[in-house]
Motif scaffolding. Structure first.
Motif, PDB file in Angstrom:
ATOM      1  N   ALA A   1       0.324   0.605   6.247  1.00 34.64           N
ATOM      2  CA  ALA A   1      -0.012   0.475   4.831  1.00 34.64           C
ATOM      3  C   ALA A   1       0.984   1.308   4.043  1.00 34.64           C
ATOM      4  O   ALA A   1       1.218   2.476   4.379  1.00 34.64           O
ATOM      5  CB  ALA A   1      -1.434   0.957   4.559  1.00 34.64           C
ATOM      6  N   ALA A   2       1.582   0.698   3.020  1.00 37.33           N
ATOM      7  CA  ALA A   2       2.607   1.392   2.237  1.00 37.33           C
ATOM      8  C   ALA A   2       2.516   0.968   0.784  1.00 37.33           C
ATOM      9  O   ALA A   2       2.123  -0.167   0.481  1.00 37.33           O
ATOM     10  CB  ALA A   2       3.994   1.106   2.796  1.00 37.33           C
ATOM     11  N   LYS A   3       2.904   1.868  -0.124  1.00 37.69           N
ATOM     12  CA  LYS A   3       2.834   1.534  -1.545  1.00 37.69           C
ATOM     13  C   LYS A   3       4.216   1.638  -2.190  1.00 37.69           C
ATOM     14  O   LYS A   3       5.035   2.491  -1.816  1.00 37.69           O
ATOM     15  CB  LYS A   3       1.823   2.411  -2.279  1.00 37.69           C
ATOM     16  N   PHE A   4       4.430   0.754  -3.184  1.00 34.48           N
ATOM     17  CA  PHE A   4       5.734   0.642  -3.826  1.00 34.48           C
ATOM     18  C   PHE A   4       5.568   0.341  -5.308  1.00 34.48           C
ATOM     19  O   PHE A   4       4.563  -0.232  -5.737  1.00 34.48           O
ATOM     20  CB  PHE A   4       6.562  -0.478  -3.176  1.00 34.48           C
ATOM     21  N   GLU A   5       6.614   0.675  -6.058  1.00 38.08           N
ATOM     22  CA  GLU A   5       6.644   0.375  -7.488  1.00 38.08           C
ATOM     23  C   GLU A   5       6.866  -1.104  -7.741  1.00 38.08           C
ATOM     24  O   GLU A   5       6.341  -1.670  -8.694  1.00 38.08           O
ATOM     25  CB  GLU A   5       7.762   1.170  -8.166  1.00 38.08           C
ATOM     26  N   HIS A   6       7.679  -1.743  -6.872  1.00 37.17           N
ATOM     27  CA  HIS A   6       8.125  -3.110  -7.136  1.00 37.17           C
ATOM     28  C   HIS A   6       7.751  -4.038  -5.984  1.00 37.17           C
ATOM     29  O   HIS A   6       7.791  -3.644  -4.812  1.00 37.17           O
ATOM     30  CB  HIS A   6       9.635  -3.144  -7.361  1.00 37.17           C
ATOM     31  N   LEU A   7       7.433  -5.285  -6.323  1.00 33.59           N
ATOM     32  CA  LEU A   7       7.030  -6.262  -5.318  1.00 33.59           C
ATOM     33  C   LEU A   7       8.172  -6.593  -4.358  1.00 33.59           C
ATOM     34  O   LEU A   7       7.945  -6.861  -3.180  1.00 33.59           O
ATOM     35  CB  LEU A   7       6.516  -7.531  -6.006  1.00 33.59           C
ATOM     36  N   ASP A   8       9.404  -6.570  -4.836  1.00 32.97           N
ATOM     37  CA  ASP A   8      10.546  -6.828  -3.954  1.00 32.97           C
ATOM     38  C   ASP A   8      10.588  -5.833  -2.800  1.00 32.97           C
ATOM     39  O   ASP A   8      10.974  -6.187  -1.675  1.00 32.97           O
ATOM     40  CB  ASP A   8      11.860  -6.756  -4.743  1.00 32.97           C
ATOM     41  N   ASP A   9      10.201  -4.594  -3.080  1.00 36.01           N
ATOM     42  CA  ASP A   9      10.200  -3.574  -2.027  1.00 36.01           C
ATOM     43  C   ASP A   9       9.118  -3.845  -0.988  1.00 36.01           C
ATOM     44  O   ASP A   9       9.273  -3.506   0.194  1.00 36.01           O
ATOM     45  CB  ASP A   9      10.000  -2.193  -2.638  1.00 36.01           C
ATOM     46  N   VAL A  10       8.019  -4.455  -1.421  1.00 34.25           N
ATOM     47  CA  VAL A  10       6.972  -4.861  -0.481  1.00 34.25           C
ATOM     48  C   VAL A  10       7.527  -5.880   0.507  1.00 34.25           C
ATOM     49  O   VAL A  10       7.326  -5.778   1.727  1.00 34.25           O
ATOM     50  CB  VAL A  10       5.758  -5.453  -1.236  1.00 34.25           C
ATOM     51  N   GLU A  11       8.241  -6.871  -0.021  1.00 32.07           N
ATOM     52  CA  GLU A  11       8.800  -7.918   0.842  1.00 32.07           C
ATOM     53  C   GLU A  11       9.833  -7.350   1.805  1.00 32.07           C
ATOM     54  O   GLU A  11       9.893  -7.741   2.977  1.00 32.07           O
ATOM     55  CB  GLU A  11       9.416  -9.023  -0.020  1.00 32.07           C
ATOM     56  N   LYS A  12      10.636  -6.409   1.337  1.00 32.77           N
ATOM     57  CA  LYS A  12      11.641  -5.790   2.207  1.00 32.77           C
ATOM     58  C   LYS A  12      10.966  -4.993   3.319  1.00 32.77           C
ATOM     59  O   LYS A  12      11.367  -5.063   4.487  1.00 32.77           O
ATOM     60  CB  LYS A  12      12.564  -4.895   1.381  1.00 32.77           C
ATOM     61  N   PHE A  13       9.945  -4.221   2.966  1.00 30.99           N
ATOM     62  CA  PHE A  13       9.210  -3.432   3.960  1.00 30.99           C
ATOM     63  C   PHE A  13       8.585  -4.345   5.005  1.00 30.99           C
ATOM     64  O   PHE A  13       8.668  -4.077   6.211  1.00 30.99           O
ATOM     65  CB  PHE A  13       8.136  -2.611   3.255  1.00 30.99           C
ATOM     66  N   LYS A  14       7.975  -5.410   4.557  1.00 31.80           N
ATOM     67  CA  LYS A  14       7.361  -6.376   5.474  1.00 31.80           C
ATOM     68  C   LYS A  14       8.390  -6.935   6.456  1.00 31.80           C
ATOM     69  O   LYS A  14       8.132  -7.010   7.669  1.00 31.80           O
ATOM     70  CB  LYS A  14       6.726  -7.510   4.662  1.00 31.80           C
ATOM     71  N   SER A  15       9.557  -7.298   5.968  1.00 33.45           N
ATOM     72  CA  SER A  15      10.581  -7.896   6.837  1.00 33.45           C
ATOM     73  C   SER A  15      11.070  -6.890   7.882  1.00 33.45           C
ATOM     74  O   SER A  15      11.332  -7.256   9.035  1.00 33.45           O
ATOM     75  CB  SER A  15      11.756  -8.411   6.015  1.00 33.45           C
ATOM     76  N   ILE A  16      11.145  -5.618   7.503  1.00 31.28           N
ATOM     77  CA  ILE A  16      11.588  -4.587   8.450  1.00 31.28           C
ATOM     78  C   ILE A  16      10.531  -4.358   9.521  1.00 31.28           C
ATOM     79  O   ILE A  16      10.835  -4.291  10.722  1.00 31.28           O
ATOM     80  CB  ILE A  16      11.921  -3.286   7.704  1.00 31.28           C
ATOM     81  N   VAL A  17       9.270  -4.216   9.123  1.00 29.76           N
ATOM     82  CA  VAL A  17       8.183  -3.972  10.077  1.00 29.76           C
ATOM     83  C   VAL A  17       8.062  -5.119  11.073  1.00 29.76           C
ATOM     84  O   VAL A  17       7.826  -4.887  12.274  1.00 29.76           O
ATOM     85  CB  VAL A  17       6.842  -3.773   9.335  1.00 29.76           C
ATOM     86  N   LEU A  18       8.264  -6.328  10.613  1.00 28.42           N
ATOM     87  CA  LEU A  18       8.038  -7.506  11.465  1.00 28.42           C
ATOM     88  C   LEU A  18       9.312  -8.053  12.110  1.00 28.42           C
ATOM     89  O   LEU A  18       9.256  -9.044  12.844  1.00 28.42           O
ATOM     90  CB  LEU A  18       7.368  -8.617  10.653  1.00 28.42           C
ATOM     91  N   GLU A  19      10.458  -7.388  11.898  1.00 33.82           N
ATOM     92  CA  GLU A  19      11.709  -7.868  12.498  1.00 33.82           C
ATOM     93  C   GLU A  19      11.644  -7.729  14.020  1.00 33.82           C
ATOM     94  O   GLU A  19      11.208  -6.715  14.556  1.00 33.82           O
ATOM     95  CB  GLU A  19      12.911  -7.094  11.950  1.00 33.82           C
TER      96      GLU A  19
END
Length: 396
Positions: free
Chosen positions: A376-394
């Motif tokens: 679980a992580a929090k971010f200011e911007h939605l783009d950062d959510v998508e980037k975090f997701k791609s890294i965790v699931l790579e």
């Protein structure tokens, strides 16, 4: 005030409801099937007294536990589990002991997927057409009207469990060949993202706190195909979700509860339901959203929803929580044990030293829908959510 909480030890974060109630000077009485010496210290400290039963499935045992507490402490003011699995049993106990809250007849409407639709319609929210599954040929008649695919699900059930997508006649034959012991309904398939209206309402069904979550298109596929799962808590609640959700709460006459209302946001026009971007009713869940979502809401909205709930129970308003703190996008990203990922937790933590709020294993009971290892992580911007997701699931 005497409050009985059913199953304070599971889910593991639910002791927080008891803790905040106790901090509000409530006598919090727990009933569960975990031996007392196996309870975490946080659970023990959140309770005034605990009564251990052999099985929460045994109504007679739980009834005797409630009777014991009523004899020892006097009138029971509230009884809750905040868990969908126990909603009907909670209501029966309230009925038998004349405890404030939804009674046995009330909860039928928000645990039955067919009856829910009537209330959504009363609130002016479009709903998918459906029939009860009766026979292969009668179902084919419905499919000829709405077209493939369709979805079949238990009329009373928890989440996406035992829910299936029927893409063709062979799938329908397979569904009937498996057989089913409980009533099933068949619905037309809706193409769109699932979005929710979550929060806590007062004794007059007024929203005192709310948030919005955005989910992947099909929780059903995640469960049935053991897929990875991710979703996020939105910074703000879209106005159409707020308006529709508020109407649904009034239609159901929901009082002093944590709620989780689900909608589809159409990804394309659907005859009889709406245009692309419109919302369509999915399900009502008169309990908190699943898993650690209450914690995600707390991180994203900078609040303590456990305390908000306790305040509503005690004062019918928010008294001990400031609702004006900064808001963030807070995401949940879960891995599956069967897959091999590129980055370790330690590596991801080094990349996101301040943004990661939680990292844990999900209990086996909930892992089917929510994954095995989650971040679980929090971010200011939605783009950062998508980037975090791609890294965790790579993958490797």
């Amino acid at each position: 005030m005497n409050f009985i909480f059913i199953s304070p030890a599971f889910p593991t974060n639910y002791y927080n409801f008891c803790d905040r109630l106790k901090k509000n000077k409530v006598t919090v009485l727990g009933i569960g099937d975990t031996p007392y010496n196996e309870l975490k210290i946080e659970v023990k400290n959140s309770l005034t007294e605990y009564y251990k039963v052999n099985s929460l499935e045994s109504y007679d045992e739980v009834y005797r536990a409630v009777a014991f507490f009523a004899f020892k402490y006097g009138k029971i003011d509230f009884l809750e589990s905040n868990n969908e699995y126990w909603l009907r049993q909670d209501a029966k106990l309230r009925t038998d002991f004349n405890i404030t809250g939804a009674k046995a007849d009330d909860v039928i409407a928000f645990t039955s997927k067919s009856l829910m639709k009537d209330y959504y319609i009363q609130a002016g929210i479009p709903v998918a057409r459906y029939v009860f599954c009766k026979s292969f040929f009668e179902d084919l008649e419905f499919i000829n009207k709405v077209g493939y695919p369709v979805v079949v699900k238990p009329n009373v059930g928890v989440g996406a469990a035992a829910t299936y997508k029927i893409n063709n006649e062979e799938d329908l034959k397979s569904f009937y060949n498996r057989g089913f012991q409980v009533p099933y309904i068949m619905e037309e398939f809706i193409e769109g993202n699932i979005t929710s209206f979550d929060g806590i309402c007062d004794s007059n069904s007024n929203v005192v706190f709310c948030d919005n979550e955005v989910f992947p298109p099909s929780i059903m596929d995640i469960v049935n195909e053991n897929l990875e799962v991710s979703y996020y808590v939105n910074k703000e609640v879209p106005q159409d979700i707020y308006t529709a959700g508020s109407k649904v709460l009034k239609a159901f006459k929901i009082q002093s509860r944590y709620f989780h209302l689900e909608f589809f946001r159409l990804s394309k026009d659907k005859d009889g339901l709406g245009k692309k971007g419109d919302i369509v009713a999915l399900e009502v869940n008169m309990r908190p959203p699943g898993g650690c979502t209450p914690d995600l809401i707390n991180f994203g909205q900078s609040v303590d929803t456990y305390q908000i709930y306790a305040d509503v129970i005690c004062y019918d308003k928010v008294k001990n929580v400031n609702l004006e703190y900064p808001k963030y996008f807070c995401c949940y990203v879960a891995r599956r044990d069967r897959l091999h990922y590129k980055y370790s937790y330690e590596t991801i933590r080094s990349m996101y030293p301040t943004q990661i709020m939680m990292h844990e294993r999900m209990s086996e009971v909930l892992a089917g829908a929510l994954g095995n290892e989650y971040f679980a992580a929090k971010f200011e911007h939605l783009d950062d959510v998508e980037k975090f997701k791609s890294i965790v699931l790579e993958k490797n």
